[in-house]
Design a protein around this motif. Structure first.
Motif, mmCIF file in Angstrom:
data_model
loop_
_atom_site.group_PDB
_atom_site.id
_atom_site.type_symbol
_atom_site.label_atom_id
_atom_site.label_comp_id
_atom_site.label_asym_id
_atom_site.label_seq_id
_atom_site.Cartn_x
_atom_site.Cartn_y
_atom_site.Cartn_z
ATOM 1 N N CYS A 194 0.678 -1.135 0.056
ATOM 2 C CA CYS A 194 -0.076 0.087 0.154
ATOM 3 C C CYS A 194 1.007 1.188 0.112
ATOM 4 O O CYS A 194 1.522 1.358 1.209
ATOM 5 C CB CYS A 194 -0.851 0.046 0.961
ATOM 6 N N THR A 195 0.946 1.898 -1.141
ATOM 7 C CA THR A 195 1.708 3.225 -1.226
ATOM 8 C C THR A 195 1.761 4.087 0.156
ATOM 9 O O THR A 195 0.639 4.252 0.449
ATOM 10 C CB THR A 195 1.368 3.978 -2.562
ATOM 11 N N ILE A 196 2.734 4.455 0.451
ATOM 12 C CA ILE A 196 2.722 5.055 1.807
ATOM 13 C C ILE A 196 1.953 6.471 1.931
ATOM 14 O O ILE A 196 1.406 6.654 2.934
ATOM 15 C CB ILE A 196 4.463 5.363 2.161
ATOM 16 N N GLY A 231 -2.974 19.711 -6.854
ATOM 17 C CA GLY A 231 -2.004 19.388 -7.782
ATOM 18 C C GLY A 231 -0.934 18.448 -7.253
ATOM 19 O O GLY A 231 -0.107 18.221 -7.861
ATOM 20 N N GLU A 232 -1.168 17.918 -5.917
ATOM 21 C CA GLU A 232 -0.430 16.956 -5.484
ATOM 22 C C GLU A 232 -1.175 16.376 -4.119
ATOM 23 O O GLU A 232 -2.025 16.865 -3.585
ATOM 24 C CB GLU A 232 1.097 17.385 -4.818
ATOM 25 N N GLY A 233 -0.899 15.046 -3.780
ATOM 26 C CA GLY A 233 -1.555 14.393 -2.608
ATOM 27 C C GLY A 233 -1.030 15.120 -1.385
ATOM 28 O O GLY A 233 -0.032 15.798 -1.214
ATOM 29 N N PRO A 234 -1.944 14.934 -0.103
ATOM 30 C CA PRO A 234 -1.797 15.707 0.771
ATOM 31 C C PRO A 234 -0.356 15.418 1.596
ATOM 32 O O PRO A 234 -0.026 16.157 2.438
ATOM 33 C CB PRO A 234 -3.104 15.317 1.609
ATOM 34 N N TYR A 235 0.128 14.244 1.396
ATOM 35 C CA TYR A 235 1.260 13.546 1.866
ATOM 36 C C TYR A 235 2.568 13.309 1.041
ATOM 37 O O TYR A 235 3.430 13.001 1.591
ATOM 38 C CB TYR A 235 0.995 12.252 2.925
ATOM 39 N N ASP A 236 2.352 13.781 -0.193
ATOM 40 C CA ASP A 236 3.563 13.595 -1.091
ATOM 41 C C ASP A 236 4.723 14.452 -0.477
ATOM 42 O O ASP A 236 5.713 13.835 -0.503
ATOM 43 C CB ASP A 236 2.901 14.073 -2.491
ATOM 44 N N MET A 237 4.430 15.648 -0.400
ATOM 45 C CA MET A 237 5.793 16.586 0.019
ATOM 46 C C MET A 237 6.332 15.812 1.260
ATOM 47 O O MET A 237 7.627 15.967 1.502
ATOM 48 C CB MET A 237 5.191 17.826 0.408
ATOM 49 N N ILE A 238 5.467 15.446 2.160
ATOM 50 C CA ILE A 238 6.208 15.033 3.642
ATOM 51 C C ILE A 238 7.045 13.885 3.177
ATOM 52 O O ILE A 238 7.919 13.827 3.737
ATOM 53 C CB ILE A 238 4.862 14.783 4.557
ATOM 54 N N PHE A 239 6.383 12.873 2.552
ATOM 55 C CA PHE A 239 7.374 11.674 2.104
ATOM 56 C C PHE A 239 8.592 11.979 1.294
ATOM 57 O O PHE A 239 9.591 11.409 1.555
ATOM 58 C CB PHE A 239 6.439 11.070 1.204
ATOM 59 N N GLN A 240 8.382 12.969 0.233
ATOM 60 C CA GLN A 240 9.304 13.549 -0.193
ATOM 61 C C GLN A 240 10.630 14.184 0.618
ATOM 62 O O GLN A 240 11.801 14.176 0.360
ATOM 63 C CB GLN A 240 9.155 14.515 -1.464
ATOM 64 N N LYS A 241 10.249 14.921 1.638
ATOM 65 C CA LYS A 241 11.148 15.405 2.589
ATOM 66 C C LYS A 241 11.769 14.364 3.419
ATOM 67 O O LYS A 241 12.695 14.894 4.193
ATOM 68 C CB LYS A 241 10.419 16.613 3.399
ATOM 69 N N GLY A 242 11.314 13.066 3.436
ATOM 70 C CA GLY A 242 11.861 12.335 4.494
ATOM 71 C C GLY A 242 11.346 12.521 5.934
ATOM 72 O O GLY A 242 11.491 11.638 6.829
ATOM 73 N N ASP A 243 10.157 13.272 6.000
ATOM 74 C CA ASP A 243 9.491 13.306 7.372
ATOM 75 C C ASP A 243 8.525 12.089 7.409
ATOM 76 O O ASP A 243 8.037 11.361 6.598
ATOM 77 C CB ASP A 243 8.666 14.557 7.489
ATOM 78 N N SER A 244 7.964 12.070 8.483
ATOM 79 C CA SER A 244 7.188 10.911 8.956
ATOM 80 C C SER A 244 5.625 10.946 8.494
ATOM 81 O O SER A 244 4.904 11.642 8.968
ATOM 82 C CB SER A 244 6.970 10.384 10.444
ATOM 83 N N ALA A 246 3.594 8.350 8.627
ATOM 84 C CA ALA A 246 2.767 7.857 9.729
ATOM 85 C C ALA A 246 2.474 8.671 10.850
ATOM 86 O O ALA A 246 1.140 8.584 11.444
ATOM 87 C CB ALA A 246 3.758 6.524 10.175
ATOM 88 N N LEU A 247 3.286 9.569 11.308
ATOM 89 C CA LEU A 247 2.817 10.627 12.101
ATOM 90 C C LEU A 247 1.797 11.635 11.630
ATOM 91 O O LEU A 247 0.858 12.067 12.244
ATOM 92 C CB LEU A 247 4.103 11.454 12.517
ATOM 93 N N ALA A 248 2.094 12.035 10.222
ATOM 94 C CA ALA A 248 1.388 13.044 9.696
ATOM 95 C C ALA A 248 -0.263 12.726 9.447
ATOM 96 O O ALA A 248 -1.091 13.332 9.782
ATOM 97 C CB ALA A 248 1.836 13.425 8.325
ATOM 98 N N VAL A 249 -0.297 11.384 9.355
ATOM 99 C CA VAL A 249 -1.695 11.127 9.070
ATOM 100 C C VAL A 249 -2.629 10.893 10.338
ATOM 101 O O VAL A 249 -3.846 10.772 10.117
ATOM 102 C CB VAL A 249 -1.605 9.669 8.210
ATOM 103 N N GLN A 250 -1.892 10.846 11.118
ATOM 104 C CA GLN A 250 -2.656 11.039 12.652
ATOM 105 C C GLN A 250 -3.449 12.241 12.956
ATOM 106 O O GLN A 250 -4.038 12.388 13.888
ATOM 107 C CB GLN A 250 -1.561 10.273 13.795
ATOM 108 N N ASN A 251 -2.922 13.367 12.221
ATOM 109 C CA ASN A 251 -3.315 14.581 12.524
ATOM 110 C C ASN A 251 -4.533 15.050 11.787
ATOM 111 O O ASN A 251 -4.770 14.430 10.466
ATOM 112 C CB ASN A 251 -2.344 15.515 12.197
ATOM 113 N N HIS A 252 -5.550 16.048 12.161
ATOM 114 C CA HIS A 252 -6.521 16.144 11.129
ATOM 115 C C HIS A 252 -6.052 17.080 10.071
ATOM 116 O O HIS A 252 -5.146 17.855 10.377
ATOM 117 C CB HIS A 252 -7.350 17.218 12.044
ATOM 118 N N LEU A 253 -6.624 16.676 8.771
ATOM 119 C CA LEU A 253 -6.021 17.012 7.650
ATOM 120 C C LEU A 253 -6.720 18.884 7.469
ATOM 121 O O LEU A 253 -7.813 19.072 7.731
ATOM 122 C CB LEU A 253 -6.986 16.508 6.281
#
Length: 305
Positions: A194-196, A231-244, A246-253
């Motif tokens: 499942c794509t992160i 123009g991009e997924g809500p967590y695409d940039m977080i992944f590209q930056k190397g940030d977590s 898993a942690l980000a998706v626990q917060n309200h969008l």
């Protein structure tokens, strides 16, 4: 499999006694690659997906993808034209012959619009999302979930209709987890399949007693909607930056402030991306919300960034 296949000379392959001319490579991943081929019997173009199978488990996984395709006959799910398993020395390759859609994926369309400095108009978002939802509803009604829904797994045809593809991660919609061992098995499987940046929160840390259901797809659907809107997924940039992620998706969008889209569309987005899966809607409710939203006037089709 009952589908004889041979590799012939002059860059052709034969599947089910029909010859196909190899044109060029369309793409490749870690364990598969896709070639553009032309049917010499009908002049039509096809995408030939070859999945490399190192062992029996790989062959079973490939056959699972074949079986998932054969379950459905729906305009918003990519059909399987033919398939075969061929020996390659000590390995096997599963070959899936699929329709070729020259427009490519939804992600390619989003990228093209972004490069031009425009956002996708709401009316078009609604139409594409409705097609995705219809395909997804068909999958859910059969008792399955896609599990890897993302813009690169949605093709667009010449009429701008979306088709869901890459069904290899599909499994039963409802998975009952009874202990920590089962939870870890599901968590490890999700990490691989499942794509992160489109993975539902409940698949990052699977509870030892829970039920995973098809609403993992609703989260991913929300990510796709966000991608079409911004123009991009809500967590695409977080992944590209190397940030977590898993942690980000626990917060309200937090939906970016904008005046391009209606409050109703923003509400639909927020309703799909609820962290607690039990509070997320099922696909039928998403479709009801979607159909209640009035299309925007055509004059708003090209809002500049």
């Amino acid at each position: 499999m009952g589908h004889a296949l041979c590799t012939c000379s002059r860059g052709t392959v034969t599947i089910n006694n029909k010859r196909y001319l190899l044109i060029h490579r369309l793409g490749e991943g870690g364990f598969s690659y896709v070639d553009l081929v032309e049917g010499l019997h009908d002049g039509h173009f096809y995408a030939l997906k070859r999945i490399i199978c190192h062992d029996k488990d790989d062959r079973q996984d490939a056959m699972h993808e074949v079986d998932m395709h054969l379950l459905f006959d729906h305009p918003n799910i990519l059909p399987l034209c033919a398939h075969a398993m061929v020996e390659r020395g000590s390995k096997h390759e599963a070959w899936l012959l699929l329709p070729y859609l020259k427009r490519g994926t939804l992600w390619q369309e989003v990228e093209a619009l972004r490069d031009k400095g425009v956002f996708m108009p709401e009316e078009r978002i609604l139409a594409i999302l409705h097609g995705i939802c219809r395909g997804l509803q068909t999958i859910h009604n059969k008792g399955y979930a896609h599990r890897d829904l993302k813009p690169t797994n949605v093709l667009l045809d010449d009429d701008d209709q979306p088709l869901l593809m890459d069904l290899g991660s599909m499994n039963h919609a409802r998975i009952e987890v009874l202990n920590s061992r089962q939870a870890m098995v599901i968590q490890d499987w999700a990490a691989q399949r499942c794509t992160i940046s489109y993975r539902a929160p409940e698949l990052f840390t699977v509870e030892r007693e829970c039920i995973i259901d098809e609403r993992t797809d609703i989260w991913s659907l929300g990510c796709i909607l966000y991608c079409m809107m911004f123009g991009e997924g809500p967590y695409d940039m977080i992944f590209q930056k190397g940030d977590s992620v898993a942690l980000a998706v626990q917060n309200h969008l937090i939906v970016p402030q904008n005046t391009r889209y209606s409050p109703a569309l923003e509400h639909l987005l927020s309703s799909t991306m609820v962290v607690n899966p039990q509070e997320r809607p099922y696909i039928a409710n998403v479709i009801c919300q979607l159909e209640a939203i009035q299309p925007t006037p055509s004059g708003q089709d090209t809002t500049r960034i």
